[in-house]
Each structure stands twice: as structure tokens, then as C-alpha cells.
Design a protein around this motif. Structure first.
Motif, PDB file in Angstrom:
ATOM      1  N   ALA A 173       1.864  -8.381  50.802  1.00 23.95           N
ATOM      2  CA  ALA A 173       0.888  -8.967  49.874  1.00 23.95           C
ATOM      3  C   ALA A 173       0.992 -10.487  49.858  1.00 23.95           C
ATOM      4  CB  ALA A 173       1.098  -8.391  48.474  1.00 23.95           C
ATOM      5  N   ASP A 174       2.251 -11.001  49.829  1.00 25.37           N
ATOM      6  CA  ASP A 174       2.438 -12.452  49.841  1.00 25.37           C
ATOM      7  C   ASP A 174       1.919 -13.056  51.145  1.00 25.37           C
ATOM      8  OD1 ASP A 174       3.592 -12.349  47.358  1.00 25.37           O
ATOM      9  OD2 ASP A 174       5.653 -12.208  48.135  1.00 25.37           O
ATOM     10  N   GLU A 175       2.143 -12.354  52.262  1.00 26.34           N
ATOM     11  CA  GLU A 175       1.693 -12.855  53.550  1.00 26.34           C
ATOM     12  C   GLU A 175       0.161 -12.914  53.605  1.00 26.34           C
ATOM     13  OE1 GLU A 175       2.399 -14.266  57.531  1.00 26.34           O
ATOM     14  OE2 GLU A 175       3.581 -14.144  55.681  1.00 26.34           O
ATOM     15  N   ARG A 202     -11.366  -9.392  61.442  1.00 19.68           N
ATOM     16  CA  ARG A 202     -10.996  -8.210  60.663  1.00 19.68           C
ATOM     17  C   ARG A 202      -9.488  -7.981  60.784  1.00 19.68           C
ATOM     18  NH1 ARG A 202     -15.150  -9.234  58.986  1.00 19.68           N
ATOM     19  NH2 ARG A 202     -17.095  -7.985  58.970  1.00 19.68           N
ATOM     20  N   LEU A 203      -8.898  -7.659  59.659  1.00 17.14           N
ATOM     21  CA  LEU A 203      -7.441  -7.392  59.632  1.00 17.14           C
ATOM     22  C   LEU A 203      -7.253  -5.951  59.145  1.00 17.14           C
ATOM     23  CD1 LEU A 203      -4.783  -9.938  58.510  1.00 17.14           C
ATOM     24  CD2 LEU A 203      -4.459  -7.521  58.083  1.00 17.14           C
ATOM     25  N   PHE A 204      -6.798  -5.092  60.059  1.00 18.63           N
ATOM     26  CA  PHE A 204      -6.602  -3.673  59.756  1.00 18.63           C
ATOM     27  C   PHE A 204      -5.115  -3.414  59.490  1.00 18.63           C
ATOM     28  CE2 PHE A 204     -10.202  -4.070  62.612  1.00 18.63           C
ATOM     29  CZ  PHE A 204     -11.193  -3.348  61.956  1.00 18.63           C
ATOM     30  N   ILE A 205      -4.812  -2.738  58.395  1.00 17.60           N
ATOM     31  CA  ILE A 205      -3.416  -2.418  58.033  1.00 17.60           C
ATOM     32  C   ILE A 205      -3.303  -0.902  57.912  1.00 17.60           C
ATOM     33  CG2 ILE A 205      -1.598  -2.707  56.333  1.00 17.60           C
ATOM     34  CD1 ILE A 205      -2.934  -5.332  55.507  1.00 17.60           C
ATOM     35  N   SER A 206      -2.372  -0.307  58.671  1.00 19.72           N
ATOM     36  CA  SER A 206      -2.141   1.137  58.635  1.00 19.72           C
ATOM     37  C   SER A 206      -0.675   1.415  58.943  1.00 19.72           C
ATOM     38  CB  SER A 206      -3.054   1.856  59.644  1.00 19.72           C
ATOM     39  OG  SER A 206      -2.775   1.405  60.959  1.00 19.72           O
ATOM     40  N   ASP A 210     -16.314 -15.046  58.184  1.00 19.01           N
ATOM     41  CA  ASP A 210     -16.467 -13.619  57.850  1.00 19.01           C
ATOM     42  C   ASP A 210     -15.124 -12.913  58.054  1.00 19.01           C
ATOM     43  OD1 ASP A 210     -17.256 -11.084  57.350  1.00 19.01           O
ATOM     44  OD2 ASP A 210     -18.799 -10.983  58.911  1.00 19.01           O
ATOM     45  N   TYR A 211     -14.316 -12.877  57.000  1.00 19.95           N
ATOM     46  CA  TYR A 211     -12.940 -12.327  57.064  1.00 19.95           C
ATOM     47  C   TYR A 211     -12.845 -11.155  56.111  1.00 19.95           C
ATOM     48  CZ  TYR A 211      -7.932 -12.033  56.039  1.00 19.95           C
ATOM     49  OH  TYR A 211      -6.644 -11.585  55.833  1.00 19.95           O
ATOM     50  N   LEU A 212     -12.261 -10.043  56.596  1.00 23.55           N
ATOM     51  CA  LEU A 212     -12.137  -8.840  55.767  1.00 23.55           C
ATOM     52  C   LEU A 212     -10.820  -8.129  56.082  1.00 23.55           C
ATOM     53  CD1 LEU A 212     -13.457  -6.881  53.729  1.00 23.55           C
ATOM     54  CD2 LEU A 212     -14.473  -5.681  55.681  1.00 23.55           C
ATOM     55  N   VAL A 213     -10.137  -7.695  55.032  1.00 21.93           N
ATOM     56  CA  VAL A 213      -8.879  -6.924  55.174  1.00 21.93           C
ATOM     57  C   VAL A 213      -9.179  -5.461  54.875  1.00 21.93           C
ATOM     58  CG1 VAL A 213      -6.539  -6.576  54.335  1.00 21.93           C
ATOM     59  CG2 VAL A 213      -7.463  -8.893  54.514  1.00 21.93           C
ATOM     60  N   LYS A 260       4.653   7.075  61.158  1.00 19.44           N
ATOM     61  CA  LYS A 260       5.772   7.635  60.389  1.00 19.44           C
ATOM     62  C   LYS A 260       6.739   6.553  59.914  1.00 19.44           C
ATOM     63  CE  LYS A 260       9.435  11.101  60.579  1.00 19.44           C
ATOM     64  NZ  LYS A 260      10.128  12.128  61.395  1.00 19.44           N
ATOM     65  N   ASN A 261       7.165   5.654  60.807  1.00 17.49           N
ATOM     66  CA  ASN A 261       8.155   4.637  60.449  1.00 17.49           C
ATOM     67  C   ASN A 261       7.693   3.232  60.831  1.00 17.49           C
ATOM     68  OD1 ASN A 261      10.195   6.492  59.515  1.00 17.49           O
ATOM     69  ND2 ASN A 261      10.520   7.051  61.655  1.00 17.49           N
ATOM     70  N   THR A 262       6.389   3.037  61.059  1.00 15.90           N
ATOM     71  CA  THR A 262       5.911   1.765  61.596  1.00 15.90           C
ATOM     72  C   THR A 262       4.698   1.268  60.814  1.00 15.90           C
ATOM     73  OG1 THR A 262       6.642   2.447  63.796  1.00 15.90           O
ATOM     74  CG2 THR A 262       5.141   0.572  63.688  1.00 15.90           C
ATOM     75  N   VAL A 263       4.693  -0.050  60.539  1.00 14.41           N
ATOM     76  CA  VAL A 263       3.523  -0.726  59.991  1.00 14.41           C
ATOM     77  C   VAL A 263       2.717  -1.289  61.158  1.00 14.41           C
ATOM     78  CG1 VAL A 263       2.697  -2.595  58.512  1.00 14.41           C
ATOM     79  CG2 VAL A 263       4.772  -1.355  57.899  1.00 14.41           C
ATOM     80  N   LEU A 264       1.434  -0.975  61.214  1.00 19.32           N
ATOM     81  CA  LEU A 264       0.544  -1.486  62.258  1.00 19.32           C
ATOM     82  C   LEU A 264      -0.416  -2.498  61.629  1.00 19.32           C
ATOM     83  CD1 LEU A 264      -0.356   1.781  64.215  1.00 19.32           C
ATOM     84  CD2 LEU A 264       1.350   0.064  64.786  1.00 19.32           C
ATOM     85  N   ILE A 265      -0.359  -3.752  62.080  1.00 22.50           N
ATOM     86  CA  ILE A 265      -1.245  -4.820  61.604  1.00 22.50           C
ATOM     87  C   ILE A 265      -2.077  -5.281  62.803  1.00 22.50           C
ATOM     88  CG2 ILE A 265      -1.377  -7.108  60.563  1.00 22.50           C
ATOM     89  CD1 ILE A 265       1.398  -6.533  59.328  1.00 22.50           C
ATOM     90  N   ARG A 266      -3.387  -5.057  62.742  1.00 22.30           N
ATOM     91  CA  ARG A 266      -4.270  -5.390  63.857  1.00 22.30           C
ATOM     92  C   ARG A 266      -5.235  -6.501  63.423  1.00 22.30           C
ATOM     93  NH1 ARG A 266      -4.051   0.331  63.745  1.00 22.30           N
ATOM     94  NH2 ARG A 266      -3.154   1.263  65.615  1.00 22.30           N
ATOM     95  N   VAL A 267      -5.255  -7.582  64.191  1.00 17.66           N
ATOM     96  CA  VAL A 267      -6.169  -8.710  63.938  1.00 17.66           C
ATOM     97  C   VAL A 267      -7.240  -8.704  65.032  1.00 17.66           C
ATOM     98  CG1 VAL A 267      -6.380 -11.200  63.684  1.00 17.66           C
ATOM     99  CG2 VAL A 267      -4.315 -10.034  62.858  1.00 17.66           C
TER     100      VAL A 267
END
Length: 580
Positions: free
Chosen positions: A424-426, A488-492, A446-449, A495-502
């Protein structure tokens, strides 16, 4: 137990055990070799005797077959015997003539067969017609109809049967030893009517050839009926208390199974075994005593320096000293190496301790400098806050927004030694950066999370790791804001991994540029260590690899005119929780 005693005991035990094992194996090999040779010879002799026995039995089998089918021009035995079938009438004259003819046949058959006592036919009414080659014959008036051998011959249904007779009264001049009867039931060839029992009598000495041509250690022989354990022949029976090993073979299996057995005398081998064991025990005790003396000497020679070193090490743990052991250090064996290496280890420990002290002092100075820089940063924050206040007073919103966002970014990026922040801070830091860029380029970005899990906002990730990716999207994908586009910033999570796609839908990259960046990412750790100038993606990749390992990091997908996709893989870390 001290090492000196352990070494003495080990030397003593190994020597004794090795000596005992070698002695026992040597003797056992000799014993087995000799005994197996004897047993092999015994089996060969047993097979030869078995073959001879079957041959002798076959001869008697053939003899009885010849007798029942014997005929000449004026006489036929089978036709003559039909007169004496059960229920038939015959005269004494007919019986007398039959006896004369039958005895003539027997005289011809038994000629030169010294092993046989007599031949006989027991008629169905119990009358016996016989011819003797010796002084032995059936007793006068003997009725065989209820005798065991007679019943056995009937049960054999025409096959040759062997019986042992213990009753002295049925054989004239029979003596005290058993006698053997080879009997065969005679049946009419056409009507299958019972016509009598053909009998051949001989002594057990008929099988004396069994005990010939055997090794010296064979002392007992026995031939018996396998079905009822009747003994037909026995020679040199061994005493039960003597050591022996029985070797047996079944013969005559297709007719009346017989068991031929021999006893192998082991007494000589057993005596040799005990004599050898006694001598080995005396030699064993002598060598053990000598081994004890030698082990005591060598144990002191090798363990005394080790005992000395252990005392020095115990003293070293209490006092900070470098000991003087020049005599032991000058040795050329492993003990000398042990002393030298221990002395070197003490010197290395002393040097490492001094270096560690210097390092701690240097680290303390670095911390003080950081605190000093933080004080300097507070001056910058306060100045930016003052500019923001003036902009609000003058109602200049853009200056206020830029100064406030820039102040937040400085405060976020320079927070002492804290290198982690929540997701959240990031994201807030990225928003502050975009506020500044929108004012700079005078256009709305045009930025969307898009976040699939609100719990991920509390996951801890490295600080200032997403903002450089968004910056690359603006500068390289959207040509420094010169073209309109989407970010676009996708967060998903897995099982044990955070995936952040820009993702940006800007210019994209050609294959060569993409391959070059991908190769640089593979060597990111080495590039960061060797170069002072490098792009932000390599710096991010090196930070992730050094912190979390090679399972995490960046992946880039791009095509010219279709935009760029940057995937960031990080472990899920929630303080105070085990999973998301």
C-alpha cells in the motif's frame, strides 16, 4: 575412556578378531573342501551301487517273467496252472506230473545262479511247488495264504515285490538271519484269472556288492522299503553316538520304491576340528599378549601429543594465549600438522577479532552519518513544506501538489535503514510520482491499479521497486509523455508469490532490444557489482535476487507497436501472519 585406552583396546581387539577370523575361515575352507570331496565320491559310488541294484532286480524281474511264460513242445506252464485255479478239480497224479515239469523248469532257470536259494510257485489253494539250489526251502506243510509277503504280492497286481522274512519256521535251514522273497502274482494271459504266486528266495548277502567300491570314510550301508521301512540289507551299522552324515537315494521308483542309504563317518573330522581349535586358541592367546604389549607402546607414542594438545586447548579456552610448542610443531606427521593448524587457527581468530572490532567501529560511524543525513533531510522536508504553505496562500495548486508529492517521496525513500514497505505504501509512492509527472507534462496519465486481493496491500516488499517500473513505462513506452497511452498495474497472487504486472500500450521494443535487456537481467548481480552506472531494471533485478533468491525477479514481454508487459515476482511476506 581416554584416547590412549581406546587406541590400545582397538588395536588389541582388531588384532585378535582378525586372527580369529582368518584362522576359522582357513580351517573351515579346508574342512569344507575335504568333506565336499568325500561327499562327492560317496554320491558317485552310491549312484553306481543304485544302478547295480536296479540291474539285479531287473534280472529277477525278467527271470519271473520267463518262468510264467515258459513252454516247450509237450508242455506249457500257463496252461498247466489253469488246472489249479480256485474251484477247479484235479487229481494227485496231475499234481505230481505238474510238480515234475515245474521243477524241471526251475532247474533250468536257476542253473549257475548261486545267489538264489530256491524257486517256488504258491498255487491258489496254498500248495507250494519248489526247487532248491541249496539246503534251504519252504517248510513242509507251510500255508502261505495268510502270510504278509503273499498279500503284498497280490496287492502288487503282477509286479515284482520284495519282502523280508524274519520268521525262521517257514524256511528250512533258514538260520537266525532274515531272508528275502522276490514274489510276483501270476494271472492267466487271456482271462486274467489268478493262477498263483511265483517266488524267488535269496539271502540279504545278495546285495553285498553295495558295500564295495566306496571311500574309506563310508561305514554304514542300508537298503530298505521306502513305504513301510522294512530293511532288506544292512552292513556295518554305525553306533548312534558316533558323528555321521546320511546320504540317501531312491531306486526302483517305478515298481517298489527302495531307499539306499550310506553313513559318512565324521569322527575323524570332528577330532581334527577340536585339535585345530585347541592349537589355534594357544596361538591366539600368545599373539594377543604380544599385541597388547605392542599396542601399549604405540598408543603412548601417538596419543601423548594429542593428550597434551587437549590440555593446551582447555587452557586456551580460559586464557587468551598463543602457546609455545615448537617440538611438536616440527613433527612431519599428522600430529605436527594438527599443532601447526591449531596455532594458525589461534592467530586467525585473533586477527578476525581485531577486524571485527574495526568493522563494528566503522558500522557505528556509518549509522551516525545516516542519522546526520536524516537531520539534513528534515531541513529539506521543512523547506518543501514552507513552499507548499506559500503556494496554498497564493492559491497556486500545481506548486502545492508538486511540493507535497515531492516531500512525500523524499520522506518515503530516505527512511533510515528500513528497506521494506507495505504494498500500500509503495502504491502511494507511485501516486505521488504520477502527480508530479502529470503537472510536468501538462496532461492526465491514464493510470489504473487492478488488485485481486485486498489482503495483499499489507504484504511487505522492497521499497521503491514499483515506481521505477512506472517511470520506464512513461519515459520509454509513452515517449516521456509525448504520446497518449494507458498504464495498468495488475496485482495478484499464486500460492506463495505476489505477482505485480506493469503494462503500457506504448511503443514497445524490437526483438534485439528485448533480448539485450533480458540478457542483462540474467547477469544483473554481476553488472551491479562491477559497474557504477546501470539502468533501474538491472538494479531492481539485483536487489530481488540478492534478497529472495533466483526463484523471484523480473520478466519482460514486448512487441513493437503493441506495448510492454513487465512482470515482477515476489514472495508473500505478511508480518504476524503465515499466509494471505
Amino acid at each position: 575412556m581416554s584416547i590412549n585406552r581406546q587406541l590400545r583396546f582397538s588395536t588389541f581387539f582388531i588384532t585378535g578378531f582378525a586372527l580369529l577370523l582368518i584362522s576359522l575361515l582357513s580351517y573351515w575352507t579346508f574342512f569344507q573342501s575335504s568333506y565336499n570331496e568325500l561327499k562327492a565320491n560317496t554320491i558317485n559310488s552310491l549312484n553306481r551301487s543304485a544302478s547295480t541294484i536296479e540291474q539285479r532286480i531287473n534280472e529277477l524281474d525278467i527271470l519271473t517273467e520267463k518262468a510264467q511264460f515258459f513252454s516247450k513242445n509237450s508242455y506249457d506252464l500257463m496252461s498247466d496252472l489253469r488246472k489249479y485255479a480256485v474251484g477247479s478239480d484235479f487229481s494227485n497224479e496231475e499234481l505230481f506230473n505238474s510238480e515234475q515239469e515245474i521243477k524241471g523248469i526251475f532247474r533250468t532257470l536257476i542253473y549257475r545262479m548261486d545267489q538264489l536259494n530256491f524257486l517256488a510257485i504258491a498255487l491258489p489253494n496254498g500248495r507250494i511247488i519248489s526247487y532248491s539250489n541249496t539246503q534251504k526251502d519252504f517248510s513242509y506243510g507251510y500255508d502261505p495264504l495268510q502270510a504278509q509277503w503273499y498279500q503284498q504280492a497280490l496287492a502288487a497286481k503282477g509286479a515284482l515285490n520284495i519282502s523280508a522274512i524274519e520268521d525262521e519256521s517257514i524256511i528250512v535251514n533258514g538260520g537266525e538271519e532274515r531272508t528275502l522273497l522276490f514274489s510276483r502274482a501270476i494271472y492267466d494271459f487271456y482271462s486274467k484269472e489268478f493262477l498263483g504266486i511265483f517266488v524267488v528266495n535269496c539271502e540279504p548277502s545278495f546285495f553285498d556288492f553295495i558295500s564295495k567300491d566306496f571311500p574309506d570314510k563310508i561305514s554304514g550301508f542300508q537298503l530298505m522299503d521306502k513305504q513301510n521301512d522294512t530293511i532288506f540289507y544292512e552292513a556295518n551299522p554305525m553306533v548312534d553316538t558316533q558323528p555321521k552324515d546320511m546320504v540317501s537315494k531312491t531306486i526302483n521308483a517305478n515298481r517298489q520304491p527302495l531307499k539306499l542309504s550310506v553313513s559318512v563317518d565324521n569322527q575323524e573330522y570332528v577330532q581334527l576340528l577340536w585339535t585345530t581349535l585347541r592349537n589355534m586358541a594357544l596361538i591366539f592367546i600368545g599373539i594377543l599378549l604380544l599385541s597388547l604389549l605392542i599396542s601399549y607402546r604405540f598408543a603412548n607414542l601417538f596419543t601423548a601429543p594429542i593428550v597434551k594438545l587437549s590440555k593446551i586447548m582447555r587452557q586456551r579456552s580460559q586464557e587468551d594465549i598463543i602457546f609455545d610448542t615448537q617440538d611438536d610443531e616440527q613433527r612431519n606427521d599428522e600430529i605436527g600438522i594438527l599443532y601447526q593448524e591449531y596455532q594458525q587457527m589461534l592467530r586467525a581468530i585473533k586477527q578476525y577479532t581485531q577486524e571485527q572490532i574495526n568493522f563494528e567501529q566503522s558500522l557505528l560511524k556509518s549509522e551516525l552519518n545516516v542519522y546526520k543525513n536524516q537531520i539534513d533531510s528534515h531541513f529539506l522536508y521543512n523547506t518543501l513544506e514552507s513552499i507548499n504553505s506559500l503556494a496554498e496562500i497564493e492559491e497556486i495548486d500545481e506548486i502545492s501538489t508538486m511540493t507535497l508529492s515531492l516531500s512525500n517521496m523524499f520522506r518515503y525513500a530516505s527512511n533510515g535503514f528500513v528497506n521494506e514497505a507495505t504494498l500500500a505504501d509503495e502504491l502511494h509512492n507511485v501516486e505521488d510520482y504520477l502527480n508530479i509527472q502529470e503537472i510536468r507534462f501538462q496532461k492526465k496519465i491514464d493510470y489504473l491499479v487492478i488488485n485481486n486481493s485486498d489482503n495483499l496491500l499489507q504484504a511487505h516488499i522492497p521499497k521503491v521497486i514499483i515506481q521505477p517500473l512506472v517511470e520506464n513505462a512513461i519515459y520509454h513506452g509513452l515517449s516521456k509523455g509525448g504520446i497518449d497511452g494507458k498504464i495498468r498495474l495488475f496485482i495478484s497472487k499464486t500460492k506463495n508469490t505476489v505477482l505485480i504486472r506493469v503494462y503500457d500500450d506504448g511503443l514497445g521494443m524490437d526483438e534485439y532490444t528485448l533480448a539485450q535487456i533480458t540478457n542483462n537481467l540474467a547477469d544483473a548481480t554481476d553488472i551491479v557489482r562491477k559497474r557504477t552506472n546501470h539502468i533501474g531494471l538491472i538494479n531492481i533485478e539485483a536487489r530481488i535476487k540478492n534478497t529472495y533468491g533466483n526463484d523471484y525477479g523480473l520478466a519482460i514481454f514486448s512487441k513493437p507497436g503493441q506495448g510492454t508487459f513487465v512482470e515482477l515476482r515476489l514472495p508473500i511476506l505478511l508480518k504476524g501472519e503465515n499466509d494471505v
